[in-house]
Design a protein around this motif. Structure first.
Motif, mmCIF file in Angstrom:
data_model
loop_
_atom_site.group_PDB
_atom_site.id
_atom_site.type_symbol
_atom_site.label_atom_id
_atom_site.label_comp_id
_atom_site.label_asym_id
_atom_site.label_seq_id
_atom_site.Cartn_x
_atom_site.Cartn_y
_atom_site.Cartn_z
ATOM 1 N N UNK A 100 0.802 -1.224 0.000
ATOM 2 C CA UNK A 100 0.000 0.000 0.000
ATOM 3 C C UNK A 100 0.830 1.266 0.000
ATOM 4 N N UNK A 101 0.546 2.137 0.954
ATOM 5 C CA UNK A 101 1.196 3.440 1.031
ATOM 6 C C UNK A 101 2.653 3.347 1.466
ATOM 7 N N UNK A 102 3.120 2.151 1.840
ATOM 8 C CA UNK A 102 4.535 2.002 2.183
ATOM 9 C C UNK A 102 5.426 2.022 0.946
ATOM 10 N N UNK A 103 4.853 1.784 -0.221
ATOM 11 C CA UNK A 103 5.638 1.663 -1.452
ATOM 12 C C UNK A 103 5.912 3.049 -2.017
ATOM 13 N N UNK A 104 7.178 3.450 -2.076
ATOM 14 C CA UNK A 104 7.477 4.777 -2.626
ATOM 15 C C UNK A 104 7.283 4.806 -4.141
ATOM 16 N N UNK A 105 6.980 5.988 -4.644
ATOM 17 C CA UNK A 105 6.839 6.197 -6.087
ATOM 18 C C UNK A 105 8.143 6.798 -6.594
ATOM 19 N N UNK A 106 8.777 6.091 -7.491
ATOM 20 C CA UNK A 106 10.082 6.499 -8.018
ATOM 21 C C UNK A 106 9.919 6.791 -9.502
ATOM 22 N N UNK A 107 10.516 7.877 -9.950
ATOM 23 C CA UNK A 107 10.327 8.312 -11.334
ATOM 24 C C UNK A 107 11.662 8.667 -11.968
ATOM 25 N N UNK A 108 11.692 8.556 -13.277
ATOM 26 C CA UNK A 108 12.817 9.015 -14.085
ATOM 27 C C UNK A 108 12.385 10.282 -14.804
ATOM 28 N N UNK A 109 13.227 11.309 -14.742
ATOM 29 C CA UNK A 109 12.995 12.550 -15.475
ATOM 30 C C UNK A 109 14.133 12.735 -16.464
ATOM 31 N N UNK A 110 13.793 12.893 -17.743
ATOM 32 C CA UNK A 110 14.808 13.064 -18.772
ATOM 33 C C UNK A 110 14.608 14.395 -19.484
ATOM 34 N N UNK A 111 15.701 15.104 -19.710
ATOM 35 C CA UNK A 111 15.637 16.382 -20.418
ATOM 36 C C UNK A 111 15.708 16.140 -21.924
ATOM 37 N N UNK A 112 15.628 17.241 -22.668
ATOM 38 C CA UNK A 112 15.812 17.165 -24.108
ATOM 39 C C UNK A 112 17.282 17.257 -24.465
ATOM 40 N N UNK A 113 17.522 17.270 -25.779
ATOM 41 C CA UNK A 113 18.901 17.333 -26.245
ATOM 42 C C UNK A 113 19.106 16.628 -27.562
ATOM 43 N N UNK A 114 18.060 16.512 -28.374
ATOM 44 C CA UNK A 114 18.192 15.913 -29.695
ATOM 45 C C UNK A 114 18.671 14.474 -29.643
ATOM 46 N N UNK A 115 19.547 14.124 -30.587
ATOM 47 C CA UNK A 115 20.061 12.754 -30.662
ATOM 48 C C UNK A 115 20.894 12.417 -29.437
ATOM 49 N N UNK A 116 21.504 13.424 -28.818
ATOM 50 C CA UNK A 116 22.284 13.198 -27.596
ATOM 51 C C UNK A 116 21.391 12.691 -26.476
ATOM 52 N N UNK A 117 20.221 13.310 -26.295
ATOM 53 C CA UNK A 117 19.288 12.873 -25.256
ATOM 54 C C UNK A 117 18.698 11.513 -25.600
#
Length: 834
Positions: A322-339
Motif C-alpha cells: 500500500x502506502x509504504x511503497x514509494x513512487x520512483x520516477x525518471x525525469x529526462x531532459x531534451x537534447x536531440x540525438x544526444x538525449x
C-alpha cells in the motif's frame, strides 16, 4: 463515458447587460495636426457575439456618443468586457489608443454603475461608461464545472427547408444560416434555378450551441453569381437585406417543428422549419484534476512489481504494501540525438542494477521522448535486454542522413502531409519535422500511435510514460508571458492547469463544449515526436531568453503597458468581482513592428483546441489547482486564455525549462524520488535550478537547490537535493552529463590502463563537442563513448541511489505511522463524544 466524480453541477442564471458609452474627454490621439476621430469598440467573448462599436465622432477631442449596447451574460462565467478607444484614419490602419479590461462582477444586480476610467493622468484623458445588469426571468439551470472551467448545457438546432415549391427562384440562390457562438457558425443551403433543393440540402442542417447565452439565428437569401456575371455589381447590393433573426433563447426543446417565413425578393417567402433538441449531458472532455481511472488501475498493478523489486534490491524481510511503497520516477531532459542516445544507456543501466522495475514513471521532453516512444512499441520492453534496442539506435544515429532530404523522401513527405490534411490534421512544418525524425531513426513508415502504448501498461509491466509539451501563443505574445504545460500519456492528453483532458486517441479531433464533434484519425507517433521535439519553432524572444536568461529587454521595450486603474471606491464596493480593472496602452508603431518580428513563430504548428466552447468559472483563479499550475502572466486576463483560443500552439517544452519535471510534481502522483537525467551540454545544473525557482514561485513542493560558486565550477556525477523540513517534496538525484572520474576509470573501481586513457576523453562541454544539438549523426566511436560515459556515471553512484531508496521507504513508513496515529485519535474522540 467519464466518471461523475471528475466534475460537479452548479446552479446558474442568465442576466441582461446594458452598456452605455457616454463620452470621452481630452483625447489627444496620434495625429499632430488634427483632433482625433474617436470611436469605441466593445468585446465580450463570453456573450458569443462579435465586437460592437459606436459611430465615429470626427475631429473632436471630447466626443459624446450616448450609445447603448446589450449583451446576455452567464452568472457562473468570468465575464470581462474589453472597452477599447480608437482613432479612425482614412487610407491607413486605425490607431488603437487604449483598452480597458473591466470585470463585470463589479456591477451589482439592478443597480446601474457609472464608471469614469482614467486613461492618461498627465493629459486628464477619460472615458465614461455606464453598466447595468438585470435578471432574466427564467428557471435556474444546472451547469457542469470543475471549479476552473464551465460547460453550459448544449442544445441542437435543426433547420430544414420545404422540399418543393410551386414558384421557382429566377436565379440561383442560397440560404445563409448563421448562429454565432455555435460549433458550426454558418451553413449554406444551395437552391438551383428551378428551386429544387440540391442533394446536399435534403438533409437537415444542425447547429450546436450553448443554452442561455442569448444565442440568435440569422437567415437570409443570397443570390449566387458567377465571376463573369455582368449584373453582379448592380444586383449584389440588394442581397442579404431581408434578414430574419430568431432569438433561440426564447425557444425551448420541443417535439414539433416551428415554421418561419423568409422573405424573398422575386417570389413568395421561403418556408423554413426549425426545431430545438436537448443534447446528451455526457462529456468527452474529462473535467477534473485527479488522475484518470486507467492510471489509478495501472498504479495498483505497478505497485506489485515495484514492491517485489524493492524487496530484492533493499534486502527487505517482507514486501512493502500500500502506502509504504514509494513512487520512483525518471525525469529526462531534451537534447536531440544526444538525449535520445543517453536515455537508452541510462535505462539499460537501471536494468543492469535491478532498479528498472522500481520505476513507476518515466517523463521525457524533446529528444528523450524519441527514445520513450520507440521503446513502448514493445509491450514487454523492460523485461527484455535493452542491448538490442541500443544496437538499433546506434545503427540509426551513425548512418548518413542525406537520404532524409532526397527527392524520393521529399515526395513521400508531401504525400504523407496531404493524407494527414485529409484526415483532419492542421499540417505544418512541425509535421514535416516529425516525418524527418521518422526518416532518420526508423526503418520505413512507422504506423504506431500513442494510444497503442497502453498494451505496455496492461499488467503494470513497464513504467508509465509521460510526454511533455508546452502550449504557447503563435504570435504577439512571448513564451516569457504565456506558457501552459500539456501532458501526453497513452491514456490521456491534458492541459494541467485547467483540469481538462481528452482520450489520447481523440487528440487532433474537433471538440466543442466538452463534446467530441468531429472525429479525426489519431496522428501517427512521428507527428507527436515532431511536436515534442521541435527544435525549430523558437521565436526571437525565446532565443534571446535561452541564450542570455534576461527578459529585461522584452519587459522594458516591447511589451504593452498594463496598469491597474481601480479607484478606492471600486475596491470598497466590489463584491463578486475578482479581477482588477486594467488599462492596456499599446506599444507605438515601431514597437509593434518589433514585437511582431520578435514573437512570430514562422514554422510552428497548430492543433485542435479541445477546450473550445468552454468558459472560465467566475472563481477560476481562486482554485488551488489552477494557481498551483499558474504558468503565465496572462492568467489574470481570462479573455487571453486557452478556452477562448481557436487552436492550441504546442511546442517543445525546452523553450522554457529543458526538463520534464512538471508532470511528476502533480500532488496526485505522490512521487518520492526523481532520478533526474540532464543531457544539457554547457549548463548541466540549469534545468534543476530553473525548476526550483519555478516551483518556489508557484508554491509547488520541490527541494531547495542551493549551490556554492565552487560547486558550480566543478560539476559532479550526481547531486542530491532534498528538503528535510518538507517530507512531501521529492528527493531529486540529479545526474548531469559530465566527464569526471570516467576519465580515469573504465568501470566503477577499475582504473584505466595507459592505453585505455584516450577512451575516457569524451567531450561533453566545449562548443566543439560532437554531441551538439543539431547534430543527428555520430561516428560509432562517439556513440559508444557516450553510452559508456552515461552508464559509468550511473553505476558509479549505485550505493547513493540505494541509500536514497532506503530513506524514501523510511519516510513513507513514518508518514503512514503518523497518519494512522491521527486516524486512531480521531476515532477515539468520536467514540468518546458518542
Amino acid at each position: 463515458m467519464l466518471s461523475p466524480s471528475t466534475h460537479y453541477k452548479e446552479k446558474a442564471s442568465s442576466y441582461e447587460l446594458t452598456v452605455r458609452i457616454i463620452q470621452a474627454q481630452n483625447i489627444h490621439g496620434t495625429d499632430l495636426v488634427t483632433k482625433p476621430d474617436c470611436y469605441v469598440c466593445l468585446w465580450l467573448p463570453t456573450a458569443l457575439t462579435d465586437k460592437k462599436r459606436t459611430k465615429t465622432i470626427w475631429n473632436n477631442a471630447n466626443p459624446v456618443w450616448e450609445e447603448t449596447f446589450h449583451f446576455t451574460i452567464h452568472s457562473l462565467v468570468q465575464n470581462v468586457l474589453e472597452v477599447s478607444l480608437h482613432d479612425e484614419d482614412i487610407g491607413t490602419a486605425d490607431d488603437h489608443l487604449y483598452t480597458v479590461s473591466y470585470d463585470l462582477g463589479n456591477v451589482p444586480l439592478n443597480e446601474p454603475v457609472l464608471e469614469t476610467f482614467t486613461l492618461n493622468k498627465e493629459f486628464e484623458e477619460e472615458l465614461q461608461v455606464e453598466f447595468d445588469v438585470v435578471s432574466i426571468s427564467e428557471t435556474r439551470k444546472n451547469v457542469t464545472t470543475n471549479g476552473v472551467l464551465v460547460c453550459p448545457e448544449m442544445l441542437a438546432l435543426e433547420v430544414a427547408v420545404a422540399k418543393h415549391r410551386k414558384e421557382p427562384f429566377k436565379m440561383k440562390t442560397e440560404l445563409v444560416l448563421t448562429v454565432k457562438g455555435s460549433y458550426e457558425t454558418e451553413r449554406r443551403i444551395s437552391l438551383n434555378s428551378n428551386s429544387i433543393l440540391e442533394r446536399s440540402s435534403h438533409e437537415k442542417v444542425v447547429f450546436h450551441f450553448p443554452r442561455d447565452f442569448g444565442t440568435e439565428m440569422t437567415a437570409c437569401l443570397n443570390r449566387v453569381y458567377s465571376p463573369f456575371d455582368v449584373t453582379f455589381s448592380n444586383e449584389a447590393e440588394n442581397d442579404g437585406i431581408n434578414q430574419t433573426t430568431v432569438p433561440l433563447s426564447l425557444l425551448s426543446p420541443m417535439e414539433n417543428d416551428i415554421s418561419i417565413q423568409l422573405p424573398a425578393v422575386e417570389v413568395k417567402p421561403l418556408e423554413v422549419k426549425i426545431k430545438i433538441k436537448e443534447c446528451p449531458e455526457e462529456l468527452d472532455v474529462r473535467l477534473g484534476f485527479d488522475l484518470c481511472d486507467k492510471e489509478k488501475i495501472f498504479l495498483q498493478k505497478r505497485q506489485r512489481v515495484v514492491a517485489e523489486a524493492l524487496k530484492n534490491i533493499l534486502h527487505l524481510d517482507k514486501n512493502l504494501v500500500g502506502e509504504e511503497i514509494p513512487v520512483i520516477a525518471v525525469m529526462a531532459t531534451g537534447g536531440g540525438a544526444r538525449a535520445m542516445s543517453s536515455l537508452y544507456s541510462h535505462l539499460s543501466s537501471l536494468q543492469e542494477m535491478g532498479l528498472l522495475d522500481c520505476i513507476s514513471y518515466i517523463a521525457g521532453a524533446s529528444g528523450s521522448t524519441w527514445t520513450m516512444s520507440k521503446l513502448y512499441e514493445d509491450p514487454k520492453w523492460s523485461q527484455r535486454e535493452l542491448s538490442e534496442s541500443i544496437n538499433q539506435a546506434k545503427e540509426h544515429v551513425t548512418k548518413k542522413k542525406m537520404s532524409t532530404f532526397s527527392m524520393n523522401r521529399l515526395k513521400y513527405y508531401r504525400k504523407e502531409l496531404q493524407q494527414a490534411a485529409k484526415d483532419g490534421q492542421k499540417t505544418s512544418f512541425t509535421d514535416l519535422w516529425g516525418l524527418m525524425i521518422e526518416s532518420m531513426f526508423y526503418k520505413g513508415k512507422n504506423e504506431s500511435r500513442l494510444s497503442e502504448q497502453r498494451a505496455a501498461l496492461e499488467n503494470g509491466q513497464n513504467p508509465l510514460p509521460l510526454y511533455l509539451a508546452m502550449n504557447v501563443k503563435s504570435d504577439k505574445t512571448s513564451t516569457l508571458d504565456f506558457k501552459e504545460w500539456c501532458e501526453f500519456t497513452p491514456y490521456e492528453v491534458g492541459l494541467l492547469k485547467y483540469g481538462a483532458s481528452i482520450r489520447t486517441e481523440d487528440f487532433g479531433s474537433e471538440f466543442y463544449m466538452g463534446r467530441l464533434m468531429k472525429k479525426h484519425p489519431e496522428p501517427r507517433i512521428c507527428y507527436l515526436q515532431g511536436l515534442w521535439g521541435n527544435v525549430f519553432s523558437l521565436n526571437l524572444v525565446d532565443t534571446w531568453y535561452l541564450t542570455t536568461q534576461l527578459d529585461t529587454f522584452w519587459d522594458n521595450w516591447v511589451k504593452d503597458r498594463v496598469n491597474d486603474i481601480d479607484k478606492e471606491d471600486i475596491m470598497q464596493r466590489r463584491e463578486t468581482a475578482h479581477l482588477k480593472t486594467r488599462l492596456f496602452t499599446p506599444a507605438g508603431t515601431v514597437n509593434k513592428m518589433l514585437k511582431g518580428l520578435l514573437t512570430n513563430r514562422p514554422i510552428d504548428g497548430e492543433q485542435q483546441n479541445f477546450l473550445r466552447g468552454l468558459h472560465l468559472h467566475k472563481d477560476y483563479h481562486q482554485q488551488a489547482q489552477f494557481t498551483t499550475w499558474k504558468d503565465s502572466n496572462l492568467d489574470i486576463l481570462p479573455n487571453n486564455l486557452t478556452p477562448l483560443a481557436d487552436n492550441l500552439c504546442l511546442v517543445d517544452a525546452g523553450y522554457f525549462i529543458n526538463a520534464s519535471f512538471p508532470p511528476l510534481l502533480r500532488e496526485e502522483r505522490k512521487v518520492d524520488i526523481i532520478l533526474s537525467f540532464d543531457y544539457t551540454l554547457d549548463t548541466p545544473l540549469l534545468s534543476v535550478e530553473q525548476t526550483c525557482t519555478y516551483c518556489t514561485t508557484q508554491g509547488i513542493c520541490f527541494p531547495r537547490v542551493s549551490l556554492s560558486d565552487e560547486e558550480r565550477k566543478t560539476h559532479k556525477e550526481c547531486y542530491v537535493f532534498k528538503d528535510e523540513d518538507n517530507p512531501n517534496a521529492p528527493i531529486v538525484l540529479h545526474f548531469p552529463l559530465v566527464n569526471d572520474t570516467f576519465q580515469k576509470f573504465k568501470e566503477p573501481g577499475v582504473p584505466r590502463s595507459p592505453e585505455e586513457m584516450p577512451d575516457g576523453d569524451v567531450d561533453v562541454t566545449g562548443v566543439w563537442s560532437p554531441y551538439f544539438l543539431t547534430n543527428f549523426t555520430y561516428s560509432e566511436q562517439e556513440f559508444d563513448r557516450l553510452m559508456k560515459l552515461t552508464r559509468y556515471n550511473l553505476l558509479n553512484n549505485k550505493e547513493l541511489i540505494i541509500d536514497t531508496l532506503h530513506a524514501a521507504v523510511q519516510r513513507r513508513k513514518a508518514r503512514n505511522h503518523c497518519n494512522g496515529k491521527y486516524k486512531t485519535q480521531k476515532k477515539s474522540q468520536f467514540i468518546k463524544k458518542s
